[in-house]
Structure formats: structure tokens, C-alpha cells
Design a protein around this motif. Structure first.
Motif, short mmCIF file in Angstrom:
data_model
loop_
_atom_site.label_atom_id
_atom_site.label_comp_id
_atom_site.label_asym_id
_atom_site.label_seq_id
_atom_site.Cartn_x
_atom_site.Cartn_y
_atom_site.Cartn_z
N ARG A 51 15.89 24.54 14.09
CA ARG A 51 17.16 23.79 14.15
C ARG A 51 17.10 22.46 13.19
O ARG A 51 18.04 22.32 12.72
CB ARG A 51 17.82 23.48 15.60
N ASN A 52 15.97 21.85 13.24
CA ASN A 52 15.53 20.73 12.75
C ASN A 52 16.94 19.47 12.70
O ASN A 52 17.46 19.10 11.93
CB ASN A 52 15.52 21.01 11.09
N ASP A 53 17.18 19.40 14.16
CA ASP A 53 18.36 18.68 14.56
C ASP A 53 18.08 17.17 14.36
O ASP A 53 16.97 16.87 14.18
CB ASP A 53 18.89 19.09 15.89
N GLU A 54 19.20 16.19 14.03
CA GLU A 54 18.81 15.18 14.15
C GLU A 54 18.26 14.32 15.61
O GLU A 54 18.69 14.56 16.34
CB GLU A 54 20.34 14.21 13.93
N LYS A 55 17.43 13.83 15.20
CA LYS A 55 16.61 12.87 16.52
C LYS A 55 16.98 11.44 16.59
O LYS A 55 16.84 10.79 15.74
CB LYS A 55 15.05 13.06 16.24
N PHE A 56 17.28 11.30 17.95
CA PHE A 56 17.80 10.08 18.14
C PHE A 56 16.96 9.22 19.03
O PHE A 56 16.24 9.84 19.82
CB PHE A 56 19.11 9.97 18.96
N ASP A 57 16.69 8.03 18.62
CA ASP A 57 15.67 7.11 19.47
C ASP A 57 16.59 5.83 19.99
O ASP A 57 17.11 5.02 18.98
CB ASP A 57 14.54 6.71 18.50
N TYR A 58 16.44 5.60 21.17
CA TYR A 58 17.54 4.30 21.66
C TYR A 58 16.76 2.99 21.23
O TYR A 58 17.52 2.32 21.22
CB TYR A 58 17.42 4.59 23.21
N ASN A 59 15.38 2.92 20.94
CA ASN A 59 14.78 1.94 20.81
C ASN A 59 14.57 1.81 19.20
O ASN A 59 14.00 0.88 18.76
CB ASN A 59 13.30 1.87 21.34
N VAL A 60 15.44 2.37 18.18
CA VAL A 60 15.19 2.35 16.96
C VAL A 60 15.86 1.09 16.18
O VAL A 60 16.90 0.24 17.06
CB VAL A 60 15.97 3.65 16.13
N VAL A 212 24.45 3.60 21.81
CA VAL A 212 25.49 3.93 22.67
C VAL A 212 25.12 4.79 23.96
O VAL A 212 24.64 5.84 23.79
CB VAL A 212 26.55 4.59 21.92
N THR A 213 25.66 4.08 25.11
CA THR A 213 25.39 4.46 26.21
C THR A 213 26.55 5.17 27.23
O THR A 213 27.68 4.88 26.55
CB THR A 213 24.44 3.95 27.31
N LEU A 568 23.85 8.44 25.17
CA LEU A 568 24.92 9.16 24.90
C LEU A 568 24.65 10.68 24.92
O LEU A 568 25.56 11.34 24.94
CB LEU A 568 25.17 8.68 23.32
N HIS A 569 23.52 11.05 24.41
CA HIS A 569 23.31 12.49 24.52
C HIS A 569 23.78 13.02 25.85
O HIS A 569 23.80 14.28 26.04
CB HIS A 569 21.87 12.78 24.26
N GLN A 570 23.77 12.27 26.96
CA GLN A 570 24.10 12.81 28.39
C GLN A 570 25.41 12.45 28.86
O GLN A 570 25.65 12.50 29.85
CB GLN A 570 23.10 12.20 29.23
#
Length: 618
Positions: A51-60, A212-213, A568-570
Motif C-alpha cells: 500500500r506504501n501509505d503515508e507514515k506519520f510520526d508524532y515526534n517529527v 494533532v491528537t 489523530l489516527h485513532q
């Protein structure tokens, strides 16, 4: 059995030998289980890589994002989505796609008409509304058609939102106070916003949505719900300014429309008929309510004699004020055009938050989409659409909540499964990912601008749309953990209960403090929306993200923040949790902790010592 054979007997002899042999056998079976589990994990990783989806990192950090390279995010998005483009238009011959087209048409049209009433009454100059039903419907149709053709993630539905209406009214009030012509100032605001959207997309800044949370997400949701409720009650009260009969009938229409919409939308909880019928009634509850209470004023001659206010719609396809379609950008001074950068920046902040949240929710993990995301490219396309709406002097559009996630859900194939506690729940196994449903629902909305349909729209009483505002406000609270915690604060202590883990993990004083700060911020922002500074409310919402990221970790442990707030993913329901009260992966962790605790207790209660704790967990 595996656990028993891994426990050594403290006694020697033949019995111990048999135990040892069985232990060897058990070890082989455990290795087999571990191998199978690793294979399953590998398959999952392979699926994610495909799927090669966008990966998010909260600490970026921002510097890390800039270091990725100019336009890299957009290029990656195009590489993900372009191989599927032809299939997006050809893999459409399913009944679910047809049903989704009409479902999204009604779901998008009713709120658009409702917001147009608010804009029409709030942008009058010498008795002439500058923005009305025609402009809002046209904006929704144009945005939907462009985005369905050129956007990366066609599951996201675009339209005019409540926050956009608030922004538009704020820009109108500022232009009047500055004695500047509204439409050119409004157009320049959108032009600057379009430029900023393009720059943010090119510099990969959409990745910052990982900051964003739930904290800011749900505060924003409650804020919009309060604005909807106030607008609905204020609209109904305004009908009592003249004829008392018209006011009383408007009260019945408004409250009746809200009550019927709420009742029908709860049809999934009914026991009568069957599931398909209940789902259909619930999905179209708001539309059925508006249609019914739009007919009520015409049911008898006595009711028809009461002059209730209806939508003010032109008989032909033209602007509400009768102006030309293209805005004269030179109709204001260069200084005013440059000053429009400020509302343009605020609009960009609003869309950065609102659009990316809606885009994320319409492709959350529980929906199991396979064709990948395109956050950066989509934000670029939204910027192009804003440029078009700005030149036309019509409201800008972005991703709609809840229409965007509802679109994906309406295209989902569902199945029932059993939870670990034995309860039966529903989950999506596959979604028909295509562009036709988005394109056609936008095209149908555009058809409503033809004269025969404009005549029908002019018959809708405004009070019924006020009732729809009340419905949208009340319907925004279920599933919102912030709203639930506020309710818990006024609940008798012994009766407090929640499906969420915070009552068990966080002490009551800390939970109450966290909620009171959130409530205070929400009420302050709500109050500001009624002042000349109303336009800055997106900046205040953005400040909540910084508050959550930098301040709260100093006063709450990681475990406490994990219970009170999630990424935000949750924000969307996971793994069949339709009510969205607890994220799927968090529930899995809670269940896993309970299982491990039970396993340890069993192991400690047996004779001898545990040889392999990992074996028990496997």
C-alpha cells in the motif's frame, strides 16, 4: 497444556523425566507457533509496504520534514495513486456505488442549503445578500467535480463547512468595518490562501498533521456543535419578530425537524423491521426530516395561509445579488488586497487542520483501503480549487466531516465477527475505491442549479433548516470523549462509568483538571466567534495542538496521556468499534494486559517455576 508442560517439577525421578520430554515437545510446538506468528506479521508488513501509505510520526520536527526535499511528498503521492487512476474509473459497476451516489448527494446537499441560509442572512448590504444558496451549491459542485477528477484520494468529499461559514461572515464584518468592498477582499483572501496551500504541499508540511491528537480534534468538534446549536435556536427565535402565527409555526417546524432527524438517525437501535431497513432509515434520517417538514406548511389551506419565511433563491442561474460571476480584483486598493493576506493565512490554518482531519478519517485503518493516501497532493488540489472559488467570489471548500468518512463507509462490504468477550460486532472487509461516486454526487448537486430545481428549493421553509442545525449540533456529541468527560463531571461519583480507560488509569482530580482546561479553552473560543476577532478562531484551535504537545507532558505521565488522549489516527473508530469510544489498538492493548496478568497468575499458581514466560504469552 503448553503452559503445564513448561513447568518443571521440583521432584526428580521418572515423573520429572516425562515432564522434561513433554517440555521438549512443547518447545517444538511453541517454535512452530512463533514461526507462524512471525509469518503473519511479515504478511501484514508486506501488505503495508504494497500500500506504501503515508507514515506519520508524532515526534517529527519541521527541520526533518524540510530535509525530505522540495515536492517529495507530492511525488510520492502521485507514485502511489497514478497506477490506480484508470481502475478508479472502470471498477464502478456495483450496486453499492449507485447507492453511495444518492446517499452522498442528499447528505451533502442538505447541510449546504443550511449553511447558505446562514450566509445569506449574514452578508447583506443594503438588503442584498452577497452570498446565498446559488453560490454555496455551485461551490460544492465545482469542488466535488475537480477533486474527483484530479484529487489523489477520491474517498474525501468536499463542500462548504460550518467553520467556512463562520470565516466568511468574519471576513464580511471586517470588510464592512474597514469600509472595503466585501467580494474583492474575500477573493484576495482566497487567492493568498491558495498560494499558501501550494507552498505547504510542496514543502511536505502536511506531515505536521501527525501532531494533532484527540485533544484539539474533539475540542474543535464540540466548538462546532455549540455554534450549530446557537445558530439553530437563534434562527428559530428570529421568526418571532413579526406575525405570531408565523413564529409559532416556525417553532414547530424547527423543533419538529430536529426531533424527527434525531429519532430516525437512531433507527439502528430499533428492534422492528430488519437491519437493512433500519440502516437506510438512519442514513437518510436528516433528509427525510427536512423533506417532511418542508411539506408541512403546504398540507392544508389553513396552514398555507400562514406566511412562513422560505429560501430566497433566484428563478434562474445567477448570483444572489445579481452581480457578474467573476470578481473585479481591482475594485479595492492595493493596500486592502495585501491586507487580505491575514484572513488568507487564517483560512490556510483552518483548512490545514479541517481538511487533513477529514481526509484521514475517510481512510482510517478500520476501513482497510488499499490504494494509498495522497495528503500532500490533495492539499495542493484544494489550493487550486480555492483559487477558482476566490475568482468567482463563492465560498471555499474543503473536506467534509462526517460526509467524508460516511462516503467510505457507504462503499464498504461488511461482515460480523465476535469479540473476545463473546459480543458480535460489524466490521468492514473491503471498500470499493473509485472516483465515480464522488463525481456523480457533485454533478447531481450541480444539476440542482437548473431552474426547475431552483423553484423547488425556494419552497423550503428556513425554520426547517434551523432545525437541521439543532440536529447537527446534538448529533456531534456522541462518541466525543471530551463531551463524555464533561458529562462525567456532573454525574454522581458512584454512577460514573465509561468504556474508555481513563477512569481506571487517571486519578479523578487529574482527569477533572484536564477536562476543565479543555472546556475553558472551548468556551473562550466559542465566545470569541461572536466578537470582531472571530476570524482568528482557527489560530486558537491550532494553539491547542502546541498546548498538548509541549505543556501537558510536564504534568501528566505518558500512561495518563495515553488514556486521556490519542493520536489523530485513532480519532476514527477502529476494528469494528462503531461508536468510536475507544480506539481499536488501545482496546487490544488493554485486553492483552488483562490476558498477561491472568496468565501470570495461573503460572504462579502451578507447582514449580515457569520456564518460559514468553511461551505463555504466545
Amino acid at each position: 497444556k503448553p503452559l503445564a508442560c513448561c513447568v518443571q517439577s521440583p521432584f526428580g525421578g521418572q515423573r520429572g523425566g516425562r515432564r522434561a520430554k513433554r517440555g521438549v515437545s512443547c518447545g517444538k510446538s511453541i517454535k512452530k507457533m512463533e514461526s507462524k506468528e512471525l509469518t503473519t506479521v511479515a504478511e501484514g508488513e508486506k501488505a503495508r509496504e504494497m500500500r506504501n501509505d503515508e507514515k506519520f510520526d508524532y515526534n517529527v520536527t519541521i527541520s526533518e520534514i524540510w530535509a525530505r526535499g522540495f515536492g517529495r511528498g507530492m511525488i510520492a503521492d502521485l507514485k502511489r495513486r497514478l497506477p490506480h487512476y484508470l481502475n478508479d474509473w472502470t471498477d464502478v459497476f456495483y450496486l453499492k456505488v449507485l447507492a453511495s451516489i444518492f446517499f452522498m448527494f442528499f447528505t451533502s446537499l442538505a447541510p449546504a442549503i443550511t449553511f447558505s441560509v446562514l450566509l445569506e442572512s449574514s452578508t447583506e448590504i443594503d438588503g442584498e445578500a452577497q452570498i446565498g444558496t446559488i453560490e454555496v451549491i455551485l461551490s460544492t459542485a465545482i469542488a466535488g467535480v475537480i477533486f474527483s477528477i484530479f484529487g489523489g484520494q477520491p474517498m474525501c468529499i468536499l463542500g462548504v463547512t460550518g467553520p467556512v461559514s463562520i470565516f466568511t461572515i468574519a471576513v464580511f464584518n471586517i470588510s464592512q468595518s474597514l469600509n472595503v468592498k466585501f467580494l474583492p477582499f474575500y477573493a484576495w483572501s482566497q487567492i493568498w490562501a491558495a498560494i499558501m496551500h501550494v507552498l505547504l504541499a510542496l514543502t511536505n508540511m502536511c506531515e505536521l498533521i501527525s501532531w494533532v491528537t484527540r485533544y484539539s480534534c474533539e475540542t474543535f468538534g464540540v466548538l462546532i456543535a455549540l455554534i450549530y446549536l446557537y445558530t439553530g435556536f437563534d434562527g428559530i427565535a428570529s421568526h418571532f419578530g413579526g406575525d405570531i402565527d408565523a413564529g409559532l409555526l416556525s417553532l414547530i417546524l424547527g423543533l419538529g425537524a430536529a426531533y424527527l432527524a434525531l429519532t430516525l438517525s437512531a433507527a439502528r437501535e430499533w428492534k422492528v423491521t430488519n437491519k437493512d431497513v433500519r440502516d437506510t432509515i438512519a442514513d437518510y434520517g436528516a433528509t427525510i426530516s427536512i423533506v417532511f417538514f418542508s411539506v408541512v406548511p403546504y398540507m392544508s389551506s389553513e396552514v398555507r395561509s400562514v406566511d412562513v419565511e422560505t429560501l430566497d433563491v433566484p428563478d434562474t442561474f445567477e448570483t444572489t445579488s445579481g452581480r457578474s460571476w467573476l470578481v473585479n480584483l481591482g475594485d479595492i486598493s492595493p493596500g486592502a488586497a495585501i491586507a487580505a493576506i491575514i484572513p488568507g493565512f487564517i483560512l490556510t490554518v483552518l483548512f490545514f487542520f479541517d481538511h487533513n482531519v477529514s481526509s484521514l478519517l475517510c481512510q482510517s485503518s478500520d476501513l482497510k483501503l488499499k490504494k494509498g493516501s495522497a495528503y500532500h497532493w490533495d492539499f495542493f488540489i484544494v489550493g487550486i480549487i480555492i483559487l477558482v472559488t476566490g475568482l468567482l467570489g463563492i465560498p471555499p471548500t474543503n473536506g467534509l466531516i462526517p460526509q467524508a468518512p460516511l462516503h467510505s463507509q457507504s462503499l464498504g462490504v461488511k461482515e460480523f465477527y465476535k469479540e473476545r468477550d463473546g459480543s458480535t460486532k460489524e466490521r468492514i472487509t473491503h471498500v470499493y475505491e473509485q472516483r465515480m461516486s464522488n463525481f456523480m454526487q457533485a454533478a447531481l448537486i450541480g444539476i440542482m442549479l437548473s431552474p426547475p430545481f431552483l423553484m423547488i428549493l425556494s419552497l423550503i421553509p428556513r425554520a426547517a433548516l434551523d432545525g437541521l442545525f439543532l440536529y447537527m449540533g446534538v448529533a456531534s456529541f456522541p462518541g466525543n470523549q471530551f463531551a463524555e468527560r464533561v458529562a462525567l463531571m456532573v454525574t454522581e461519583p458512584r454512577l460514573r462509568k465509561s468504556a474508555n480507560p481513563y477512569l481506571e488509569v487517571v486519578s479523578w482530580p487529574k482527569l477533572r483538571g484536564f477536562t476543565l482546561i479543555q472546556l475553558f479553552m472551548c468556551l473562550i473560543i466559542f465566545a470569541i466567534t461572536f466578537t470582531p476577532a472571530a476570524m482568528i478562531f482557527p489560530l486558537l484551535i491550532a494553539s491547542l495542538v502546541i498546548l498538548r504537545k509541549l505543556v501537558f507532558p510536564r504534568y501528566y505521565t505518558g500512561e495518563e496521556l495515553g488514556a486521556l488522549d490519542t493520536s489523530l489516527h485513532q480519532c476514527a473508530p477502529e476494528n469494528g468499534d462503531d461508536d468510536g469510544t475507544i480506539a481499536g489498538d488501545k482496546k487490544e492493548k488493554v485486553m492483552e494486559m488483562k490476558e498477561r496478568r491472568n496468565t501470570d497468575e495461573i503460572a504462579k499458581g502451578g507447582r514449580g517455576s515457569v520456564q518460559s514466560v514468553e511461551a505463555a504469552n504466545v
